[in-house]
Scaffold this active site. Structure first.
Site, PDB file in Angstrom:
ATOM      1  N   LYS A   1      53.835  28.782 -39.939  1.00  0.00           N
ATOM      2  CA  LYS A   1      54.425  29.034 -38.624  1.00  0.00           C
ATOM      3  C   LYS A   1      53.384  29.001 -37.500  1.00  0.00           C
ATOM      4  O   LYS A   1      53.712  28.689 -36.367  1.00  0.00           O
ATOM      5  CB  LYS A   1      55.169  30.361 -38.615  1.00  0.00           C
ATOM      6  CG  LYS A   1      56.419  30.270 -39.465  1.00  0.00           C
ATOM      7  CD  LYS A   1      57.268  31.522 -39.417  1.00  0.00           C
ATOM      8  CE  LYS A   1      58.452  31.375 -40.348  1.00  0.00           C
ATOM      9  NZ  LYS A   1      58.047  31.339 -41.773  1.00  0.00           N
TER      10      LYS A   1
HETATM   11  C1  LIG Z   1      58.892  30.699 -42.713  1.00  0.00           C
HETATM   12  C2  LIG Z   1      58.345  30.289 -44.027  1.00  0.00           C
HETATM   13  C3  LIG Z   1      59.070  29.433 -44.892  1.00  0.00           C
HETATM   14  C4  LIG Z   1      60.478  28.941 -44.562  1.00  0.00           C
HETATM   15  O1  LIG Z   1      60.498  28.038 -43.490  1.00  0.00           O
HETATM   16  P1  LIG Z   1      61.861  27.745 -42.685  1.00  0.00           P
HETATM   17  O2  LIG Z   1      61.432  26.944 -41.515  1.00  0.00           O
HETATM   18  O3  LIG Z   1      62.419  29.083 -42.299  1.00  0.00           O
HETATM   19  O4  LIG Z   1      62.765  27.008 -43.604  1.00  0.00           O
HETATM   20  C5  LIG Z   1      58.484  29.063 -46.088  1.00  0.00           C
HETATM   21  N1  LIG Z   1      57.264  29.539 -46.453  1.00  0.00           N
HETATM   22  C6  LIG Z   1      56.552  30.361 -45.654  1.00  0.00           C
HETATM   23  C7  LIG Z   1      55.239  30.868 -46.138  1.00  0.00           C
HETATM   24  C8  LIG Z   1      57.054  30.772 -44.418  1.00  0.00           C
HETATM   25  O5  LIG Z   1      56.337  31.601 -43.646  1.00  0.00           O
END
Ligand SMILES: *Cc1c(COP(=O)(O)O)cnc(C)c1O
Length: 467
Positions: free
Chosen positions: A110
């Protein structure tokens, strides 16, 4: 390029306005009026670009209201500080290639999009002469990525609620070690749902929301979705450098359908992706949807706390953007689908099921705690590489969809250090923290404790919000 609502009830907006909106005014999600396209010649020209340069090109197709030199300055500011390569690729056993998206400050994917979001939101606010007070709730990961991306910004402040005493020591340190004045950590005496309810109550008070300039930077945010599209172009360009492949498949550990939606957009734009493989954990509402055509969100009680916690979702907030394409961009059918959901608890797209794979190239699978442990162990023994539990979900499901002659990439969405307990359980190894992480873990912490009480939160925000 203008942005419209999936539900058809919003005047088209340029990028800079759409990204400050959150939800569209009619409750839908903002989507590009027409999907931009990239031809093969352009793609080849992009091979020579650095990550910030590529980001400028890709984002330039979406943010046509931002002059090119401004965009270039923002992508440079967002991605130049990354310690090594922004998005490194590496091979593991079984012919899989991991795409590292976790080089940012909080060790999860993110960060990457949030870094750009921090730049572009400040830019959009400056153009409008406005400010934004971000109000959010976190169980640990999203909140820290937002705080690290927004710390020190002049026109933005962050009010991040977290459940008191319920985050890991690592997560607490990641958030509470931030000492910038514009970041307010608020530990609520309650659980995550209590935090989220407080946010909903205040954001639902439209008068308070307007006077306090409240907003959110959650996974439906347009800046995040578009910044994530860049990963897919970068990974394709790097993976095809060496082998001369033209088509490849990409597996995405998924929760809110944000990251993989960006991959879907890249494919719609013309990037030669054969299959997008959605990997779910035990909370596999999306795997169910892509296998059966029926989307049935779950209740909070039906949602399990797993060892890949960032994928523990009950419903997928970005799915509406996929459904919009599935119904051939007919807003009336989107509205109809959500009416069905309200009335019967599920939406039925079984009539379109064949198109999921044939037309859109999306397939899916589920991975469990036992699968994660076995996959972490298997990769460690065969490749001497330690992967995090979310990436392990991806690797497990990717292996089910490997086709001969088609390279398979797996997005690495977090670093293993963040989930040291599961790593210990899988391979008996205690991970060492880097010197930077150790400094962070020992730094003084900044947090305000509040009761689970709307009036107390209101007063705190009124006192500290930018205006
Ligand atoms: C947020 C996240 C996901 C999921 O991603 P989405 O965009 O919500 O589908 C997967 N792995 C990690 C480590 C995350 O922080």
């Amino acid at each position: 390029m203008q942005y419209i609502s999936t539900r058809g009830g919003m005047q088209p907006l340029p990028y800079c306005d759409a990204l400050l909106e959150g939800l569209a005014t009619d409750g839908g999600l903002t989507v590009p009026e027409v999907m931009p396209t990239v031809d093969g010649e352009t793609l080849e020209r992009w091979r020579a670009l650095t990550y910030p340069q590529l980001a400028t090109e890709v984002l330039g197709l979406f943010a046509t209201d931002i002059p090119r030199e401004d965009l270039a300055r923002m992508t440079e500011a967002a991605y130049a500080p990354f310690p090594d390569s922004v998005v490194p690729l590496r091979e593991i056993d079984g012919g899989l290639t991991l795409v590292g998206l976790s080089e940012g400050p909080t060790l999860a994917f993110k960060d990457m999009a949030m870094q750009f979001l921090g730049q572009v939101v400040e830019y959009a606010l400056e153009r409008k002469g406005s400010v934004l007070n971000v109000l959010g709730a976190t169980s640990g990961d999203t909140g820290s990525a937002a705080e690290h991306a927004l710390r020190g910004k002049e026109r933005i402040s962050v009010f991040m609620l977290s459940p008191q005493g319920r985050m890991s020591a690592f997560q607490r340190a990641q958030m509470f070690s931030i000492d910038d004045e514009n970041v307010h950590n608020i530990a609520v005496a309650g659980v995550f749902d209590d935090c989220q309810n407080l946010v909903k109550q205040l954001a639902g008070d439209l008068d308070f929301k307007r006077t306090q300039h409240l907003g959110a930077v959650n996974s439906i945010n347009l800046a995040r979705i578009t910044a994530q599209v860049v990963y897919y172009f970068w990974a394709w360009l790097r993976a095809t450098d060496a082998g001369g492949w033209t088509e490849l498949s990409i597996t995405v550990p998924s929760g809110n359908f944000g990251n993989i939606l960006s991959g879907f957009y890249a494919k719609q734009m013309g990037l030669p992706i054969r299959r997008l493989v959605l990997a779910a954990n035990e909370n596999n509402v999306l795997d169910e949807f892509f296998r059966t055509g029926v989307y049935r969100p779950r209740s909070a009680e039906q949602t399990l706390a797993t060892s890949s916690p960032s994928m523990d979702i009950s419903k997928a907030s970005n799915l509406e953007r996929f459904i919009f394409e599935l119904v051939d961009r007919d807003p009336a059918r989107v509205v109809g689908a959500w009416r069905d959901l309200d009335e019967q608890g599920f939406v039925d797209f079984t009539a379109d099921l064949a198109r999921f794979e044939d037309e859109f190239g999306i397939v899916s699978g589920t991975s469990t705690h036992a699968d994660r442990l076995a996959t972490i162990k298997g990769v460690y023994e065969a490749s001497d590489d330690i992967i995090d539990p979310h990436t392990a979900d991806g690797v497990k499901v990717a292996r089910e969809y490997v086709e001969s002659g088609v390279p398979m990439l797996v997005l690495e969405t977090a670093k293993p250090e963040k989930f040291a307990e599961t790593i210990r359980e899988a391979i008996g190894v205690d991970l060492d923290y880097s010197p930077e992480l150790r400094t962070m873990l020992e730094a003084p912490q900044h947090v305000t404790e509040l009761p689970d009480d709307e009036a107390a939160l209101r007063a705190f925000i009124e006192q500290h919000a930018l205006r």
